[in-house]
Design an enzyme around this catalytic site. Structure first.
Site, PDB file in Angstrom:
ATOM      1  N   GLU A  86      17.288 -10.029  -1.658  1.00  0.00           N
ATOM      2  CA  GLU A  86      16.515  -9.173  -0.730  1.00  0.00           C
ATOM      3  C   GLU A  86      16.804  -9.581   0.706  1.00  0.00           C
ATOM      4  O   GLU A  86      17.017  -8.748   1.587  1.00  0.00           O
ATOM      5  CB  GLU A  86      15.012  -9.304  -1.009  1.00  0.00           C
ATOM      6  CG  GLU A  86      14.581  -8.795  -2.372  1.00  0.00           C
ATOM      7  CD  GLU A  86      13.068  -8.797  -2.541  1.00  0.00           C
ATOM      8  OE1 GLU A  86      12.353  -8.522  -1.565  1.00  0.00           O
ATOM      9  OE2 GLU A  86      12.595  -9.092  -3.656  1.00  0.00           O
ATOM     10  N   ARG A  91       0.844  -1.193   0.000  1.00  0.00           N
ATOM     11  CA  ARG A  91       0.000   0.000   0.000  1.00  0.00           C
ATOM     12  C   ARG A  91       0.877   1.240   0.000  1.00  0.00           C
ATOM     13  O   ARG A  91       1.933   1.239   0.640  1.00  0.00           O
ATOM     14  CB  ARG A  91      -0.868   0.043   1.262  1.00  0.00           C
ATOM     15  CG  ARG A  91      -1.950  -0.973   1.224  1.00  0.00           C
ATOM     16  CD  ARG A  91      -2.927  -0.803   2.373  1.00  0.00           C
ATOM     17  NE  ARG A  91      -3.947  -1.809   2.232  1.00  0.00           N
ATOM     18  CZ  ARG A  91      -4.998  -1.702   1.418  1.00  0.00           C
ATOM     19  NH1 ARG A  91      -5.175  -0.607   0.715  1.00  0.00           N
ATOM     20  NH2 ARG A  91      -5.873  -2.676   1.313  1.00  0.00           N
ATOM     21  N   HIS A 115      12.326  -3.285  -2.579  1.00  0.00           N
ATOM     22  CA  HIS A 115      11.602  -3.385  -3.852  1.00  0.00           C
ATOM     23  C   HIS A 115      12.386  -4.299  -4.785  1.00  0.00           C
ATOM     24  O   HIS A 115      13.613  -4.175  -4.883  1.00  0.00           O
ATOM     25  CB  HIS A 115      11.444  -1.986  -4.456  1.00  0.00           C
ATOM     26  CG  HIS A 115      10.698  -1.985  -5.751  1.00  0.00           C
ATOM     27  ND1 HIS A 115       9.325  -2.125  -5.812  1.00  0.00           N
ATOM     28  CD2 HIS A 115      11.114  -1.882  -7.027  1.00  0.00           C
ATOM     29  CE1 HIS A 115       8.947  -2.104  -7.078  1.00  0.00           C
ATOM     30  NE2 HIS A 115      10.011  -1.969  -7.834  1.00  0.00           N
ATOM     31  N   LEU A 130       5.796   6.816  -5.440  1.00  0.00           N
ATOM     32  CA  LEU A 130       5.835   5.354  -5.482  1.00  0.00           C
ATOM     33  C   LEU A 130       7.262   4.845  -5.725  1.00  0.00           C
ATOM     34  O   LEU A 130       7.895   5.229  -6.727  1.00  0.00           O
ATOM     35  CB  LEU A 130       4.907   4.856  -6.602  1.00  0.00           C
ATOM     36  CG  LEU A 130       4.918   3.352  -6.869  1.00  0.00           C
ATOM     37  CD1 LEU A 130       4.338   2.586  -5.697  1.00  0.00           C
ATOM     38  CD2 LEU A 130       4.169   3.034  -8.154  1.00  0.00           C
ATOM     39  N   ASP A 131       7.747   3.976  -4.837  1.00  0.00           N
ATOM     40  CA  ASP A 131       9.065   3.344  -4.999  1.00  0.00           C
ATOM     41  C   ASP A 131      10.127   4.381  -5.347  1.00  0.00           C
ATOM     42  O   ASP A 131      10.978   4.174  -6.221  1.00  0.00           O
ATOM     43  CB  ASP A 131       8.998   2.223  -6.045  1.00  0.00           C
ATOM     44  CG  ASP A 131       8.039   1.121  -5.613  1.00  0.00           C
ATOM     45  OD1 ASP A 131       8.023   0.804  -4.403  1.00  0.00           O
ATOM     46  OD2 ASP A 131       7.292   0.596  -6.454  1.00  0.00           O
TER      47      ASP A 131
HETATM   48  C1  GAR Z   1       9.215  -8.875  -1.995  1.00  0.00           C
HETATM   49  O1  GAR Z   1       9.737  -9.328  -3.225  1.00  0.00           O
HETATM   50  C2  GAR Z   1       9.288  -7.377  -1.921  1.00  0.00           C
HETATM   51  O2  GAR Z   1      10.442  -6.845  -2.522  1.00  0.00           O
HETATM   52  C3  GAR Z   1       8.046  -6.974  -2.675  1.00  0.00           C
HETATM   53  O3  GAR Z   1       7.077  -7.888  -2.236  1.00  0.00           O
HETATM   54  C4  GAR Z   1       7.706  -9.116  -1.900  1.00  0.00           C
HETATM   55  C5  GAR Z   1       7.280  -9.507  -0.507  1.00  0.00           C
HETATM   56  O4  GAR Z   1       7.755 -10.785  -0.202  1.00  0.00           O
HETATM   57  N1  GAR Z   1       7.686  -5.619  -2.411  1.00  0.00           N
HETATM   58  C6  GAR Z   1       7.229  -4.782  -3.348  1.00  0.00           C
HETATM   59  O5  GAR Z   1       7.037  -5.119  -4.501  1.00  0.00           O
HETATM   60  C7  GAR Z   1       6.970  -3.361  -2.880  1.00  0.00           C
HETATM   61  N2  GAR Z   1       6.891  -2.454  -3.963  1.00  0.00           N
HETATM   62  P1  GAR Z   1       7.751 -11.300   1.306  1.00  0.00           P
HETATM   63  O6  GAR Z   1       6.343 -11.049   1.848  1.00  0.00           O
HETATM   64  O7  GAR Z   1       8.059 -12.753   1.175  1.00  0.00           O
HETATM   65  O8  GAR Z   1       8.795 -10.536   2.068  1.00  0.00           O
END
Ligand code: GAR
Length: 225
Positions: free
Chosen positions: A181, A98, A116, A151-152
């Protein structure tokens, strides 16, 4: 101040989904690679698996269902209230899907970070691993950055790059990015905890880091055939 009486960085984690990044942060704290304490995990999705992960490590949780609130402002005000109640000093967005309101950003200015799954400023938004693959780029990756009103967006703290391989699918590329990540998010939080980060315009400067001028190519070049 002697290390033993210096208080640990109090973090609050916001997650909407599976919570593997939350898990990486929990693991880093338990392995003492990260000197911080998670005071609260908040999700906008009451069924999010991230909440179950937190509970199984005895971390407090709150589910704040967006549907219960008439407006984004009211929803964000409730999250701010919970974070402040728990004395949170750094807000960690870990798959929180969000956009935050300007009031939220103002309440925690330069104390909100996000991860991200792209090499920002390329590919903000959703479904970015697919967008990277379809763009034909030879490298993809992930970014930890401070959060601002866009955003981002916001100053970049750490990035990790991974190659895009010729037989990649969205799934294989996403998995390769996600592994990175999990490496860089706890590192970024530890840099914040150690107060080593400063921000100059859009550029983040980190004290006492090791940098490398080493370049990478994909595919590798100079390999005899
Ligand atoms: C991750 O890849 C994170 O980078 C992305 O959602 C995923 C959550 O994974 N976030 C976004 O895209 C935000 N713009 P997780 O719930 O396993 O941590």
């Amino acid at each position: 101040m002697p290390a033993e009486i210096k208080s640990k960085l109090a973090i609050g984690v916001l997650a909407s989904g599976n919570g593997t990044n939350l898990q990486a942060i929990i693991d880093a704290i338990e392995a003492k690679r990260l000197d911080a304490v998670i005071r609260i995990v908040i999700s906008d999705k009451p069924g999010a698996y991230a909440l179950k992960r937190a509970v199984s490590h005895n971390i407090q949780i709150e589910a704040v269902d967006r549907k219960r609130f008439a407006s984004r402002d009211a929803f964000d005000a409730e999250i701010i209230r919970i974070l402040q109640k728990h004395g949170v000093k750094l807000v960690v967005l870990a798959g929180f899907m969000r956009l935050l309101t300007p009031a939220f950003i103002a309440a925690f200015r330069m104390r909100i970070i996000n991860i991200h799954p792209s090499l920002l400023p390329s590919f903000p938004g959703l479904d970015v691993q697919r967008k990277a693959l379809e763009s034909g780029t030879k490298f993809a990756g992930c970014t930890v950055h401070f959060v601002d009103e866009l955003l981002d967006s916001g100053p970049i703290i750490i990035q990790a790059i991974v190659p895009v391989l010729q037989d990649d699918t969205v799934e294989t590329l996403s998995k390769r990015i996600l592994a990175q990540e999990h490496r860089i998010y706890p590192e970024a939080i530890e840099l914040f905890a150690q107060d080593r980060i400063s921000v100059n315009g859009r550029r983040v400067l980190i004290r006492n880091v090791v940098e490398s001028e080493g370049a990478m190519t994909n595919p590798l070049v100079g390999i005899p055939d």
